[in-house]
Design a protein around this motif. Structure first.
Motif, PDB file in Angstrom:
ATOM      1  N   SER A   7      13.364  35.907  47.712  1.00  0.00           N
ATOM      2  CA  SER A   7      13.942  37.209  47.415  1.00  0.00           C
ATOM      3  C   SER A   7      15.423  37.039  47.129  1.00  0.00           C
ATOM      4  CB  SER A   7      13.735  38.162  48.591  1.00  0.00           C
ATOM      5  OG  SER A   7      14.420  37.705  49.737  1.00  0.00           O
ATOM      6  N   HIS A   8      15.898  37.906  46.279  1.00  0.00           N
ATOM      7  CA  HIS A   8      17.317  37.917  45.929  1.00  0.00           C
ATOM      8  C   HIS A   8      17.834  39.324  46.162  1.00  0.00           C
ATOM      9  CE1 HIS A   8      15.469  34.703  43.447  1.00  0.00           C
ATOM     10  NE2 HIS A   8      16.529  34.031  43.872  1.00  0.00           N
ATOM     11  N   ALA A   9      18.995  39.439  46.682  1.00  0.00           N
ATOM     12  CA  ALA A   9      19.562  40.741  47.019  1.00  0.00           C
ATOM     13  C   ALA A   9      19.709  41.628  45.792  1.00  0.00           C
ATOM     14  CB  ALA A   9      20.915  40.566  47.704  1.00  0.00           C
ATOM     15  N   VAL A  10      19.905  41.036  44.629  1.00  0.00           N
ATOM     16  CA  VAL A  10      20.170  41.826  43.420  1.00  0.00           C
ATOM     17  C   VAL A  10      18.885  42.357  42.777  1.00  0.00           C
ATOM     18  CG1 VAL A  10      21.189  41.747  41.104  1.00  0.00           C
ATOM     19  CG2 VAL A  10      22.276  40.526  42.987  1.00  0.00           C
ATOM     20  N   ASP A  11      17.873  41.503  42.586  1.00  0.00           N
ATOM     21  CA  ASP A  11      16.702  41.914  41.818  1.00  0.00           C
ATOM     22  C   ASP A  11      15.397  41.956  42.612  1.00  0.00           C
ATOM     23  OD1 ASP A  11      16.472  39.241  42.149  1.00  0.00           O
ATOM     24  OD2 ASP A  11      16.218  38.746  40.035  1.00  0.00           O
ATOM     25  N   SER A  12      15.431  41.881  43.932  1.00  0.00           N
ATOM     26  CA  SER A  12      14.221  41.942  44.745  1.00  0.00           C
ATOM     27  C   SER A  12      14.215  43.245  45.537  1.00  0.00           C
ATOM     28  CB  SER A  12      14.154  40.772  45.715  1.00  0.00           C
ATOM     29  OG  SER A  12      14.054  39.558  45.015  1.00  0.00           O
ATOM     30  N   SER A  13      13.013  43.835  45.621  1.00  0.00           N
ATOM     31  CA  SER A  13      12.877  45.049  46.420  1.00  0.00           C
ATOM     32  C   SER A  13      11.499  45.062  47.057  1.00  0.00           C
ATOM     33  CB  SER A  13      13.059  46.293  45.553  1.00  0.00           C
ATOM     34  OG  SER A  13      11.975  46.421  44.658  1.00  0.00           O
ATOM     35  N   ASP A  14      11.352  45.917  48.035  1.00  0.00           N
ATOM     36  CA  ASP A  14      10.056  46.063  48.696  1.00  0.00           C
ATOM     37  C   ASP A  14       9.002  46.478  47.677  1.00  0.00           C
ATOM     38  OD1 ASP A  14       8.302  46.219  51.007  1.00  0.00           O
ATOM     39  OD2 ASP A  14       8.378  48.396  50.694  1.00  0.00           O
ATOM     40  N   MET A  15       9.358  47.416  46.802  1.00  0.00           N
ATOM     41  CA  MET A  15       8.419  47.902  45.783  1.00  0.00           C
ATOM     42  C   MET A  15       8.005  46.772  44.833  1.00  0.00           C
ATOM     43  SD  MET A  15       6.587  50.341  44.696  1.00  0.00           S
ATOM     44  CE  MET A  15       7.230  51.770  45.501  1.00  0.00           C
ATOM     45  N   ALA A  16       8.911  45.903  44.458  1.00  0.00           N
ATOM     46  CA  ALA A  16       8.588  44.793  43.561  1.00  0.00           C
ATOM     47  C   ALA A  16       7.564  43.857  44.209  1.00  0.00           C
ATOM     48  CB  ALA A  16       9.849  44.019  43.190  1.00  0.00           C
ATOM     49  N   PHE A  17       7.726  43.582  45.502  1.00  0.00           N
ATOM     50  CA  PHE A  17       6.773  42.723  46.187  1.00  0.00           C
ATOM     51  C   PHE A  17       5.412  43.407  46.320  1.00  0.00           C
ATOM     52  CE2 PHE A  17      10.556  40.329  47.523  1.00  0.00           C
ATOM     53  CZ  PHE A  17      10.092  39.041  47.316  1.00  0.00           C
ATOM     54  N   GLN A  18       5.392  44.710  46.569  1.00  0.00           N
ATOM     55  CA  GLN A  18       4.128  45.445  46.652  1.00  0.00           C
ATOM     56  C   GLN A  18       3.391  45.412  45.318  1.00  0.00           C
ATOM     57  OE1 GLN A  18       4.363  49.379  48.346  1.00  0.00           O
ATOM     58  NE2 GLN A  18       5.772  48.700  49.949  1.00  0.00           N
ATOM     59  N   ILE A  19       4.119  45.626  44.231  1.00  0.00           N
ATOM     60  CA  ILE A  19       3.500  45.601  42.903  1.00  0.00           C
ATOM     61  C   ILE A  19       2.966  44.203  42.584  1.00  0.00           C
ATOM     62  CG2 ILE A  19       3.978  45.792  40.426  1.00  0.00           C
ATOM     63  CD1 ILE A  19       5.933  48.090  41.169  1.00  0.00           C
ATOM     64  N   ALA A  20       3.710  43.181  42.919  1.00  0.00           N
ATOM     65  CA  ALA A  20       3.270  41.798  42.670  1.00  0.00           C
ATOM     66  C   ALA A  20       2.022  41.478  43.490  1.00  0.00           C
ATOM     67  CB  ALA A  20       4.395  40.829  43.002  1.00  0.00           C
ATOM     68  N   ALA A  21       1.999  41.899  44.745  1.00  0.00           N
ATOM     69  CA  ALA A  21       0.835  41.635  45.600  1.00  0.00           C
ATOM     70  C   ALA A  21      -0.390  42.370  45.073  1.00  0.00           C
ATOM     71  CB  ALA A  21       1.132  42.049  47.030  1.00  0.00           C
ATOM     72  N   ARG A  22      -0.227  43.625  44.674  1.00  0.00           N
ATOM     73  CA  ARG A  22      -1.333  44.416  44.138  1.00  0.00           C
ATOM     74  C   ARG A  22      -1.875  43.776  42.859  1.00  0.00           C
ATOM     75  NH1 ARG A  22       1.178  49.282  43.462  1.00  0.00           N
ATOM     76  NH2 ARG A  22       1.290  49.421  45.726  1.00  0.00           N
ATOM     77  N   SER A  23      -0.996  43.337  42.002  1.00  0.00           N
ATOM     78  CA  SER A  23      -1.398  42.694  40.753  1.00  0.00           C
ATOM     79  C   SER A  23      -2.144  41.385  41.020  1.00  0.00           C
ATOM     80  CB  SER A  23      -0.167  42.437  39.889  1.00  0.00           C
ATOM     81  OG  SER A  23      -0.521  41.750  38.720  1.00  0.00           O
ATOM     82  N   ALA A  24      -1.654  40.595  41.961  1.00  0.00           N
ATOM     83  CA  ALA A  24      -2.314  39.326  42.314  1.00  0.00           C
ATOM     84  C   ALA A  24      -3.700  39.581  42.893  1.00  0.00           C
ATOM     85  CB  ALA A  24      -1.458  38.553  43.309  1.00  0.00           C
ATOM     86  N   PHE A  25      -3.832  40.600  43.751  1.00  0.00           N
ATOM     87  CA  PHE A  25      -5.136  40.922  44.323  1.00  0.00           C
ATOM     88  C   PHE A  25      -6.120  41.340  43.236  1.00  0.00           C
ATOM     89  CE2 PHE A  25      -8.226  43.993  45.817  1.00  0.00           C
ATOM     90  CZ  PHE A  25      -8.874  43.243  46.785  1.00  0.00           C
ATOM     91  N   ARG A  26      -5.691  42.207  42.338  1.00  0.00           N
ATOM     92  CA  ARG A  26      -6.587  42.681  41.276  1.00  0.00           C
ATOM     93  C   ARG A  26      -7.073  41.529  40.399  1.00  0.00           C
ATOM     94  NH1 ARG A  26      -3.227  48.118  39.899  1.00  0.00           N
ATOM     95  NH2 ARG A  26      -4.176  49.397  41.535  1.00  0.00           N
ATOM     96  N   GLU A  27      -6.188  40.614  40.083  1.00  0.00           N
ATOM     97  CA  GLU A  27      -6.572  39.463  39.265  1.00  0.00           C
ATOM     98  C   GLU A  27      -7.574  38.576  40.015  1.00  0.00           C
ATOM     99  OE1 GLU A  27      -4.580  35.511  37.252  1.00  0.00           O
ATOM    100  OE2 GLU A  27      -3.303  37.240  37.668  1.00  0.00           O
ATOM    101  N   ALA A  28      -7.310  38.306  41.282  1.00  0.00           N
ATOM    102  CA  ALA A  28      -8.221  37.482  42.081  1.00  0.00           C
ATOM    103  C   ALA A  28      -9.570  38.178  42.256  1.00  0.00           C
ATOM    104  CB  ALA A  28      -7.600  37.187  43.441  1.00  0.00           C
ATOM    105  N   TYR A  29      -9.556  39.470  42.448  1.00  0.00           N
ATOM    106  CA  TYR A  29     -10.790  40.251  42.622  1.00  0.00           C
ATOM    107  C   TYR A  29     -11.674  40.154  41.382  1.00  0.00           C
ATOM    108  CZ  TYR A  29     -13.710  44.294  43.817  1.00  0.00           C
ATOM    109  OH  TYR A  29     -14.760  45.120  44.095  1.00  0.00           O
TER     110      TYR A  29
END
Length: 136
Positions: A7-29
């Motif tokens: 994570s980086h203080a400038v371009d990382s956020s909780d929402m960004a990690f949630q979206i990435a996790a959701r996208s990874a799950f959907r692809e794996a599913y």
């Protein structure tokens, strides 16, 4: 497979990690090819030998897989595996088919993939329920 992240203080956020996790799950599913499983019961039916054919018929009508049968002194036992969803009302059908002279026991055996027709019906019911919830 996701094993690490930074994570980086400038371009990382909780929402960004949630979206990435959701996208990874959907692809794996999608890649996993999930299947709906249904409980399958081991059913043992005992009754007079004269009703053995009727017992076979009642089990096969319920998507049963007959494993074997045995006869002894005028009585027959039929062992089968039947999906739990198909067993509702079986005691009434069995009594009707055997003049009330047969009985059965049932215990959990395993989970098995549901047939395409059952899966399609479950998905249709689920989607209609979602539509009803959105409308209310």
């Amino acid at each position: 497979m996701l094993t690490d992240g930074n994570s980086h203080a400038v371009d990382s956020s909780d929402m960004a990690f949630q979206i990435a996790a959701r996208s990874a799950f959907r692809e794996a599913y999608r890649k996993a090819g999930p299947r709906i499983l249904e409980p399958v019961m081991k059913v043992s039916v005992e009754g007079p030998t004269e009703f053995q054919g009727a017992v076979f018929r009642t089990l096969l009508q319920r998507r049963g897989n007959v494993l074997g049968s045995a006869e002894d002194a005028g009585f027959a036992r039929v062992d089968a595996e039947v999906p739990l969803a198909e067993m509702f009302g079986y005691s009434t059908d069995l009594r009707s088919a055997t003049q009330g002279k047969a009985e059965f026991t049932m215990e959990f055996a395993r989970y098995a993939p549901a047939p395409r027709e059952v899966t399609d019906e479950l998905l249709k019911t689920y989607k209609s329920k979602l539509v009803e919830e959105d409308e209310s």
